[in-house]
Design a protein around this motif. Structure first.
Motif, short mmCIF file in Angstrom:
data_model
loop_
_atom_site.label_atom_id
_atom_site.label_comp_id
_atom_site.label_asym_id
_atom_site.label_seq_id
_atom_site.Cartn_x
_atom_site.Cartn_y
_atom_site.Cartn_z
N LEU A 1 0.83 -1.20 0.00
CA LEU A 1 0.00 0.00 0.00
C LEU A 1 0.86 1.26 0.00
CD1 LEU A 1 -2.72 -1.12 2.55
CD2 LEU A 1 -3.07 -0.73 0.10
N ARG A 2 1.94 1.23 0.78
CA ARG A 2 2.83 2.38 0.83
C ARG A 2 3.44 2.64 -0.54
NH1 ARG A 2 5.44 0.92 5.01
NH2 ARG A 2 4.33 2.28 6.47
N ARG A 3 3.86 1.60 -1.21
CA ARG A 3 4.45 1.75 -2.54
C ARG A 3 3.42 2.29 -3.54
NH1 ARG A 3 6.31 -2.87 -2.68
NH2 ARG A 3 4.67 -3.94 -3.82
N THR A 4 2.19 1.76 -3.47
CA THR A 4 1.14 2.22 -4.38
C THR A 4 0.82 3.69 -4.13
OG1 THR A 4 0.19 0.00 -4.50
CG2 THR A 4 -1.24 1.84 -5.11
N PHE A 5 0.71 4.07 -2.86
CA PHE A 5 0.40 5.46 -2.52
C PHE A 5 1.49 6.39 -3.05
CE2 PHE A 5 0.70 8.96 0.70
CZ PHE A 5 -0.48 9.60 0.34
N TRP A 6 2.74 6.01 -2.85
CA TRP A 6 3.85 6.85 -3.29
C TRP A 6 3.92 6.94 -4.81
CZ3 TRP A 6 9.45 6.18 -0.90
CH2 TRP A 6 10.22 7.30 -1.22
N GLU A 7 3.85 5.80 -5.46
CA GLU A 7 4.09 5.77 -6.91
C GLU A 7 2.88 6.19 -7.72
OE1 GLU A 7 5.52 1.84 -7.72
OE2 GLU A 7 7.41 2.14 -6.64
N GLU A 8 1.70 5.68 -7.36
CA GLU A 8 0.53 5.90 -8.20
C GLU A 8 -0.31 7.10 -7.78
OE1 GLU A 8 -0.01 4.39 -11.01
OE2 GLU A 8 1.76 3.14 -10.71
N SER A 9 -0.27 7.46 -6.50
CA SER A 9 -1.09 8.58 -6.04
C SER A 9 -0.31 9.88 -6.01
CB SER A 9 -1.64 8.28 -4.64
OG SER A 9 -2.38 9.37 -4.15
N ALA B 1 2.30 16.37 6.82
CA ALA B 1 2.41 15.45 7.96
C ALA B 1 1.67 14.15 7.70
CB ALA B 1 1.89 16.11 9.23
N MET B 2 0.68 14.15 6.80
CA MET B 2 0.00 12.91 6.44
C MET B 2 0.76 12.16 5.36
SD MET B 2 -2.48 12.87 8.50
CE MET B 2 -3.02 11.28 7.89
N ARG B 3 1.20 12.86 4.32
CA ARG B 3 1.73 12.18 3.15
C ARG B 3 3.19 11.78 3.29
NH1 ARG B 3 -2.27 15.36 2.41
NH2 ARG B 3 -3.83 15.07 0.77
N VAL B 4 4.00 12.63 3.91
CA VAL B 4 5.44 12.33 3.97
C VAL B 4 5.75 11.20 4.95
CG1 VAL B 4 7.70 13.28 4.55
CG2 VAL B 4 6.12 14.61 3.12
N PRO B 5 5.34 11.26 6.21
CA PRO B 5 5.63 10.12 7.10
C PRO B 5 4.95 8.82 6.66
CG PRO B 5 5.13 12.09 8.37
CD PRO B 5 4.76 12.39 6.95
N ALA B 6 3.86 8.93 5.88
CA ALA B 6 3.20 7.72 5.39
C ALA B 6 4.12 6.90 4.50
CB ALA B 6 1.92 8.07 4.63
N ARG C 1 -2.90 4.75 8.56
CA ARG C 1 -2.53 3.33 8.69
C ARG C 1 -1.10 3.09 8.21
NH1 ARG C 1 -6.98 -1.07 8.18
NH2 ARG C 1 -5.23 -2.20 7.25
N LEU C 2 -0.68 3.87 7.22
CA LEU C 2 0.70 3.72 6.72
C LEU C 2 1.71 4.30 7.70
CD1 LEU C 2 0.20 4.58 2.93
CD2 LEU C 2 0.15 2.35 4.04
N ILE C 3 1.26 5.22 8.56
CA ILE C 3 2.14 5.76 9.61
C ILE C 3 2.25 4.77 10.77
CG2 ILE C 3 2.41 7.63 11.29
CD1 ILE C 3 0.99 9.47 9.27
N ALA C 4 1.17 4.08 11.09
CA ALA C 4 1.18 3.09 12.18
C ALA C 4 2.27 2.03 11.91
CB ALA C 4 -0.19 2.43 12.29
N PRO C 5 2.90 1.51 12.97
CA PRO C 5 2.60 1.67 14.39
C PRO C 5 3.30 2.85 15.06
CG PRO C 5 4.29 0.04 14.13
CD PRO C 5 3.93 0.48 12.74
N ARG C 6 3.91 3.72 14.28
CA ARG C 6 4.56 4.88 14.89
C ARG C 6 3.51 5.80 15.51
NH1 ARG C 6 6.98 6.95 9.60
NH2 ARG C 6 5.36 5.56 8.77
N PRO C 7 3.87 6.53 16.56
CA PRO C 7 2.90 7.43 17.19
C PRO C 7 2.37 8.47 16.20
CG PRO C 7 4.76 7.11 18.63
CD PRO C 7 5.12 6.47 17.32
N PHE C 8 1.08 8.76 16.33
CA PHE C 8 0.41 9.70 15.44
C PHE C 8 -0.53 10.56 16.28
CE2 PHE C 8 -3.38 10.64 12.77
CZ PHE C 8 -2.76 11.51 11.87
#
Length: 703
Positions: free
Chosen positions: A425-433, A596-601, A655-662
């Motif tokens: 999901l992280r790869r798809t978000f970065w590359e396709e979105s 803060a949503m897109r970069v740490p994701a 969800r892509l940031i988890a499990p890091r604190p948010f």
């Protein structure tokens, strides 16, 4: 001997501008923020120019990619024939010409969306062929059929094709006026052309006004194919209709012949400056007009380019009173040499003139095995040109369809993320979105800095970090003065908002920025944190929004660069001897909250993320027709992200940031949304953390 005041000033300035140890002196005198925007613009201009070199050969996969990117992805309902449109005051038969009658009709295209226009049907025996004739967006079907003034008789190609014995369906295309681009119920109006207004909400849902109108054409093709499978089907389109004709022929091989008039160009030179409703995500990485032409002529099909004048579009309707917010964009007629050069790449013939040139009409009819006659003779057409309510019906159907997609998008997202691992999901978000930039090409040995500000608690350095060629990252680094030898401290990356600068987080220049940012970078440094405040490129009004327009066709967004810059910032911060690389957190305010949503994701090296004054039901925020604070009614067209609605809202990004604190900081004074929307989206995040990840201690919301 006493030094002169000038010498003292020079000495003080030289001492004050000393670089951070390990970096080169920063000697730039220009505006670092605007120079950064200009460097990204330069990069994108070059990438646009070279896009043809990267395109793969056209094949079946190209056709599927085209369908996805223009949103031709929804099933069309089956129907037996178009429905006649009649009222007590006006029969469905609205006119007649030489050998044909003209009927007002509608036909289903999608669930809840219809095509509507005129059907020109032969009255002397069986039809010799079936065609869809597409006017420019500012022409009506009546003008193309000869029922209304405004188009010369020779350019009424729908009428001429009907006179030659063909069944001709003429769809209505949404126009470029702005009369309906409003919601009076909430007191909102805009000067966005109708096509832009629909485009904005559709684009976020992975659809497109181009795709909606292609679906209307393909629904007509469905009917023609059922009506008489033995007869070939053709399309002829002019201006905006030429675009729809070319796209339709490219995606559907049942269309055996096509004429594209007034629309063919070296697309990489102009698409970013055209109206935003022509913006298609990553199109130039897959096709230009030559590649579309190659798709449209596969399997021996006929395609002809008619190089004539496109109706001039100087921009959106003028801003006035409470109507404003449209994106800039104009359409000009390309040089004939440019059209010929692009067509030559696909081996497609070009004729000059039109629309409705004898050569184009004859070529189209002969390719459909129809003997052409009387192609240059104007015959009178009699009838009633009135079409009450059609514009509003067509507009409302597109709006309602898009709003239904928006409301249902939470279910599509659940289906999309189901059983997929986070890394996929992280790869798809970065590359396709967002669009993924390549790794940095410039060495960290080129980092430059200078001392900019100093207090008893910290020193602040302006820093420039080279990333890709001329493109750099920049910001202000705050280093506490009480650091001990060999001590490593945590870092807070503090991100400003729209039109902001990192210096405003340290030493605001006026009361407004002091009230907004409250010097939070300086506050953190006073408390002993190392702070880096980056300069993000969302500054300069249309200067930065043009980056979105130039970037989208080559699979780049503003966040393509922001993510890549932050990745390089992290590389550099980790080299500093006083930084603990495992304790680098992110705090972003407003547009910085979007960051803060897109970069740490996508960058797991950020140990935590705080989204301030931005967290929201983001898809509704961008695409809602009914919310008064929706981006539908603002000039911020840079917010559009293709297909985000069915894939990654803020819960899915968290969800892509988890499990890091948010953490979410509501920010009541930021007009991003309302408490109910923020709480709605945040409740999903909290549930995920509490029930499936680490527990509530790693997930917080502050009002």
């Amino acid at each position: 001997m006493r030094s002169s005041p000038l010498l003292a000033l020079l000495l003080a300035t030289a001492a004050f501008a000393q670089p951070l140890p390990g970096t080169k002196p920063l000697t730039r005198t220009g505006d670092l923020a605007m120079d950064m925007v200009a460097s990204i613009d330069h990069y994108l201009t070059a990438r646009l120019a070279s896009s043809a070199e990267r395109r793969p050969p056209v094949d079946a996969a190209s056709r599927q990619r085209l369908k996805h990117l223009i949103g031709v992805v929804d099933p069309r309902p089956s129907f037996d024939a178009p429905t006649l449109i009649a009222t007590l005051d006006q029969p469905a038969r609205v006119g007649a010409g030489k050998g044909f009658e003209i009927l007002a009709v509608r036909w289903p295209a999608l669930n809840g969306m219809e095509g509507e226009g005129l059907l020109l049907r032969p009255t002397n025996g069986q039809p010799k062929g079936h065609l869809v004739a597409l006017p420019d967006a500012d022409w009506t079907p009546e003008m193309l059929a000869g029922l209304a003034p405004g188009v010369s008789p020779q350019s009424q190609f729908a009428r001429i094709l009907a006179e030659n014995g063909c069944t001709v369906l003429v769809p209505f295309l949404l126009d470029r006026k702005d009369t309906l681009s409003a919601n009076p119920a909430i007191g909102k109006a805009t000067n966005q052309p109708h096509r832009e207004f629909v485009h904005r909400m559709a684009y976020e849902m992975g659809r497109h006004i181009i795709g909606y109108e292609v679906q209307k054409v393909l629904a007509a093709v469905d009917w023609f194919a059922k009506l008489d499978p033995a007869k070939p089907i053709g399309v002829y389109g002019y201006g905006e209709g030429g675009l729809i004709a070319l796209m339709s022929a490219a995606v559907d091989e049942r269309i055996r012949a096509a004429v594209v008039s007034g629309y063919f160009n070296r697309r990489e030179e102009v698409v970013w400056s055209e109206p935003i409703y022509r913006n298609v995500w990553s199109q130039l990485e897959t096709w230009g007009d030559a590649e579309l032409a190659a798709l449209a002529k596969t399997d021996g099909r006929f395609l002809l380019i008619e190089a004539g004048p496109h109706p001039t579009v100087d921009g959106p309707p003028p801003a006035r009173n409470n109507r404003r917010g449209a994106a800039p964009g104009r359409i000009v007629t390309p040089a004939i040499a440019t059209v010929r050069a692009e067509a030559k790449k696909a081996g497609v013939p070009v004729v000059e003139g039109g629309p409705g040139s004898v050569e184009a009409l004859r070529g189209l009819l002969e390719s459909l095995h129809v003997q052409a006659s009387d192609l240059a003779t104007a015959s009178p057409v009699n009838g009633n040109a009135n079409a009450p309510g059609r514009l509003e019906r067509q507009f409302r159907q597109m709006v309602d369809y898009s709003q239904t997609l928006m409301r249902d998008s939470q279910f599509r997202r659940a289906e999309f993320i189901a059983a997929k691992p986070a890394e996929q999901l992280r790869r798809t978000f970065w590359e396709e979105s967002q669009g993924r930039m390549p790794p940095a090409t410039e060495p960290l040995s080129g980092v430059e800095s200078r001392l900019w500000h100093e207090t008893k608690n910290f020193r602040a350095y302006q820093v420039v970090i080279p990333v890709w060629g001329q493109v750099y990252a920049s910001g202000v680094l705050l280093v506490p003065t009480n650091l001990q030898p060999a001590e490593r401290r945590p870092v807070v990356v503090a991100q400003h908002g729209l039109e902001g600068r990192p210096e405003q987080l340290v030493k605001p220049e006026d009361d407004r920025t002091r009230q907004v940012y409250k010097q939070f970078a300086a506050e953190l440094a006073d408390r002993g944190f190392i702070v880096f405040a980056p300069q993000n490129p969302y500054i300069g009004l249309d200067a930065f929004r043009v980056l979105m327009r130039k970037g989208n066709p080559v699979k780049r967004s503003l966040f393509s660069f922001i993510i890549g810059q932050h990745d390089r910032i992290l590389d550099w911060l980790e080299t500093l001897p006083f930084v603990d690389p495992k304790r680098i957190g992110f705090y972003g305010l407003s547009y910085g909250g979007k960051t803060a949503m897109r970069v740490p994701a996508v960058l797991p090296r950020y140990a935590l993320s705080i989204c301030s004054g931005d967290f929201n039901e983001w898809v509704w925020k961008v695409a809602s027709f009914d919310a008064p604070f929706s981006y539908m009614y603002t000039a911020e067209y840079d917010m559009l992200e293709f297909n985000l609605g069915p894939t990654f809202n803020y819960y899915e990004q968290a969800r892509l940031i988890a499990p890091r604190p948010f953490m979410v900081e509501r920010g009541h004074k930021d007009g991003v949304g309302i408490d109910e929307w923020v709480a709605h989206e945040y409740a999903k995040v909290r549930r995920y953390y509490v029930s499936e990840r680490l527990g509530r201690s790693h997930c917080h919301r502050v009002l």
